[in-house]
Write an enzyme that holds these catalytic residues in place. Sequence first.
Site, PDB file in Angstrom:
ATOM      1  N   HIS A 198      40.212  46.686  39.812  1.00 55.82           N
ATOM      2  CA  HIS A 198      39.261  45.709  40.351  1.00 55.82           C
ATOM      3  C   HIS A 198      38.065  45.611  39.407  1.00 55.82           C
ATOM      4  O   HIS A 198      37.650  46.596  38.808  1.00 55.82           O
ATOM      5  CB  HIS A 198      38.810  46.114  41.760  1.00 55.82           C
ATOM      6  N   ASN A 232      39.723  42.622  50.627  1.00 53.96           N
ATOM      7  CA  ASN A 232      39.112  43.802  50.002  1.00 53.96           C
ATOM      8  C   ASN A 232      37.787  44.066  50.700  1.00 53.96           C
ATOM      9  O   ASN A 232      36.832  43.310  50.520  1.00 53.96           O
ATOM     10  CB  ASN A 232      38.900  43.512  48.503  1.00 53.96           C
ATOM     11  N   TRP A 233      37.736  45.152  51.485  1.00 55.27           N
ATOM     12  CA  TRP A 233      36.510  45.443  52.245  1.00 55.27           C
ATOM     13  C   TRP A 233      35.487  46.225  51.419  1.00 55.27           C
ATOM     14  O   TRP A 233      34.444  46.599  51.932  1.00 55.27           O
ATOM     15  CB  TRP A 233      36.866  46.172  53.544  1.00 55.27           C
ATOM     16  N   LYS A 234      35.818  46.509  50.167  1.00 52.14           N
ATOM     17  CA  LYS A 234      34.875  47.173  49.258  1.00 52.14           C
ATOM     18  C   LYS A 234      34.221  48.376  49.952  1.00 52.14           C
ATOM     19  O   LYS A 234      34.868  49.075  50.716  1.00 52.14           O
ATOM     20  CB  LYS A 234      33.824  46.172  48.752  1.00 52.14           C
ATOM     21  N   GLY A 262      31.916  37.379  44.354  1.00 54.12           N
ATOM     22  CA  GLY A 262      30.701  37.661  45.104  1.00 54.12           C
ATOM     23  C   GLY A 262      29.531  36.779  44.712  1.00 54.12           C
ATOM     24  O   GLY A 262      28.389  37.043  45.078  1.00 54.12           O
ATOM     25  N   GLU A 311      41.068  37.326  38.964  1.00 53.17           N
ATOM     26  CA  GLU A 311      39.739  37.198  39.553  1.00 53.17           C
ATOM     27  C   GLU A 311      38.707  37.061  38.438  1.00 53.17           C
ATOM     28  O   GLU A 311      38.285  38.064  37.846  1.00 53.17           O
ATOM     29  CB  GLU A 311      39.399  38.448  40.375  1.00 53.17           C
ATOM     30  N   GLY A 315      36.964  39.071  49.169  1.00 49.66           N
ATOM     31  CA  GLY A 315      35.985  40.118  49.430  1.00 49.66           C
ATOM     32  C   GLY A 315      35.095  39.726  50.597  1.00 49.66           C
ATOM     33  O   GLY A 315      35.437  39.902  51.765  1.00 49.66           O
ATOM     34  N   GLY A 316      33.934  39.126  50.279  1.00 48.60           N
ATOM     35  CA  GLY A 316      32.913  38.837  51.293  1.00 48.60           C
ATOM     36  C   GLY A 316      33.434  38.163  52.555  1.00 48.60           C
ATOM     37  O   GLY A 316      33.115  38.582  53.671  1.00 48.60           O
ATOM     38  N   SER A 354      35.200  34.351  45.529  1.00 49.83           N
ATOM     39  CA  SER A 354      34.493  33.462  46.454  1.00 49.83           C
ATOM     40  C   SER A 354      35.416  32.540  47.251  1.00 49.83           C
ATOM     41  O   SER A 354      35.090  31.378  47.504  1.00 49.83           O
ATOM     42  CB  SER A 354      33.411  32.664  45.713  1.00 49.83           C
ATOM     43  N   GLU A 369      34.999  45.520  39.816  1.00 49.21           N
ATOM     44  CA  GLU A 369      33.877  46.449  40.062  1.00 49.21           C
ATOM     45  C   GLU A 369      34.208  47.849  39.527  1.00 49.21           C
ATOM     46  O   GLU A 369      33.326  48.591  39.104  1.00 49.21           O
ATOM     47  CB  GLU A 369      33.533  46.447  41.558  1.00 49.21           C
TER      48      GLU A 369
HETATM   49  C1  PEP Z   1      36.922  40.706  45.495  1.00 46.15           C
HETATM   50  O1  PEP Z   1      36.256  41.632  45.904  1.00 46.15           O
HETATM   51  O2  PEP Z   1      38.005  40.933  44.951  1.00 46.15           O
HETATM   52  C2  PEP Z   1      36.407  39.333  45.647  1.00 46.15           C
HETATM   53  C3  PEP Z   1      37.134  38.337  45.185  1.00 46.15           C
HETATM   54  O3  PEP Z   1      35.199  39.181  46.263  1.00 46.15           O
HETATM   55  P1  PEP Z   1      34.562  37.792  46.831  1.00 46.15           P
HETATM   56  O4  PEP Z   1      35.627  37.123  47.655  1.00 46.15           O
HETATM   57  O5  PEP Z   1      33.388  38.239  47.651  1.00 46.15           O
HETATM   58  O6  PEP Z   1      34.183  36.968  45.638  1.00 46.15           O
END
Ligand code: PEP
Length: 250
Positions: A96, A8-10, A175, A169, A235-236, A214, A98
């Site tokens: 998601h 997920n590049w957000k 994050g 999640e 994500g990150g 994470s 967010e």
């Molecule tokens: C996500 O954006 O779905 C996510 C799990 O982010 P991260 O890996 O940065 O925690």
Amino acid sequence: MKKLMAANWKMYKTADEARQTADALVKAVGTLPGDREVLIFPPFTALHAAHDALGQAAGFHMGGQDVYPAEEGAFTGEIAPGMLKAAGCGWVLTGHSERRHVLGETDALVGSKTAFSLAAGLSVCLCIGEKLDEREAGALTTVIHRQLETGLADVPADVDPGRLAIAYEPVWAIGTGKVAGPAEILEAHAIVRAKLCAMFPSAGTDMPILYGGSVKPDNAAEIVGLDNVDGVLVGGASLQADSFSRIVLA
Ligand code: PEP
């Protein structure tokens, strides 16, 4: 079941940056192992560029990060399933955290996006997960049940399980660098699996359940090896081709 390794590049990456990252990722991964599939969720403005860069790479797929549940219309700023498909998406993320907790999406809207997208021919990855205060109040099961019941309320009983993934999640792990431990992941994924089997007696066992929160190159192998973990949503650590390729191959 193949492991679904999703990025997920957000709200990161211009079209040019997405093209470079997707290109570098395909090169870094090389031939994808037969038990893996890769799924990239770039921002809308980078979909075409990322799709070009993924080219015909076997086992690489793309999706949108969000969608609106209508074919077209006066919905300023929104994106229809058909637009995502035309841009090369086979998948879409719904719910998601967010979108739920920063943008205020309700369980009902998430459910409507999920059912509409499936009916429109997209595969869906529905994201669910509890906030820290909910976990501390002992509401893990209640939250998971509510988000699945509402999020999947209008999904037909005979849904193709290969077209519907759930990403568990925990919000407190997204994050933050705080990954859920193996015991916490096993417990939550077992709750998700049991609920899916209760709601979809024939398809529930085969719906992929991804873990997100994470995930990094050094914890990915342990996480994808756990029972009921059919992949990860990252994500990150998915923003750099080098680190995401190590997760894909973990
Ligand atoms: C996500 O954006 O779905 C996510 C799990 O982010 P991260 O890996 O940065 O925690």
